[in-house]
Design a protein around this motif. Structure first.
Motif, mmCIF file in Angstrom:
data_model
loop_
_atom_site.group_PDB
_atom_site.id
_atom_site.type_symbol
_atom_site.label_atom_id
_atom_site.label_comp_id
_atom_site.label_asym_id
_atom_site.label_seq_id
_atom_site.Cartn_x
_atom_site.Cartn_y
_atom_site.Cartn_z
ATOM 1 N N ARG A 83 6.256 -6.783 -4.871
ATOM 2 C CA ARG A 83 4.806 -6.727 -4.687
ATOM 3 C C ARG A 83 4.083 -7.827 -5.457
ATOM 4 N N ALA A 111 2.907 1.750 -3.219
ATOM 5 C CA ALA A 111 2.093 2.293 -4.312
ATOM 6 C C ALA A 111 1.889 3.798 -4.145
ATOM 7 N N HIS A 121 0.823 -1.215 0.000
ATOM 8 C CA HIS A 121 0.000 0.000 0.000
ATOM 9 C C HIS A 121 0.858 1.266 0.000
#
Length: 64
Positions: free
Chosen positions: A60, A43, A40
């Motif tokens: 990821r 990103a 998270h």
């Protein structure tokens, strides 16, 4: 500075995000140290990290 994507020692469940403490899947190596990010937060910050990091290890794709 543009970061290169590299393969380093695999991140494990013991590697934790520096922001929230979740499992880290991205390692950003800076000129003086490194930062670890969960999927998270990686990103959220990946564009800026690409500008300032020496290298980025992105795992990821291992997130299930």
């Amino acid at each position: 500075m543009n970061a290169t994507m590299i393969d380093e020692k695999e991140l494990t469940a013991l590697d934790r995000c520096d922001v929230c403490g979740a499992q880290a899947y991205v390692r950003a190596t800076m000129e003086h140290g490194e930062l670890l990010f969960c999927g998270h937060h990686a990103a959220q910050h990946i564009d800026k990290l690409r500008e300032v990091a020496v290298s980025i290890q992105d795992q990821r794709d291992r997130i299930s």
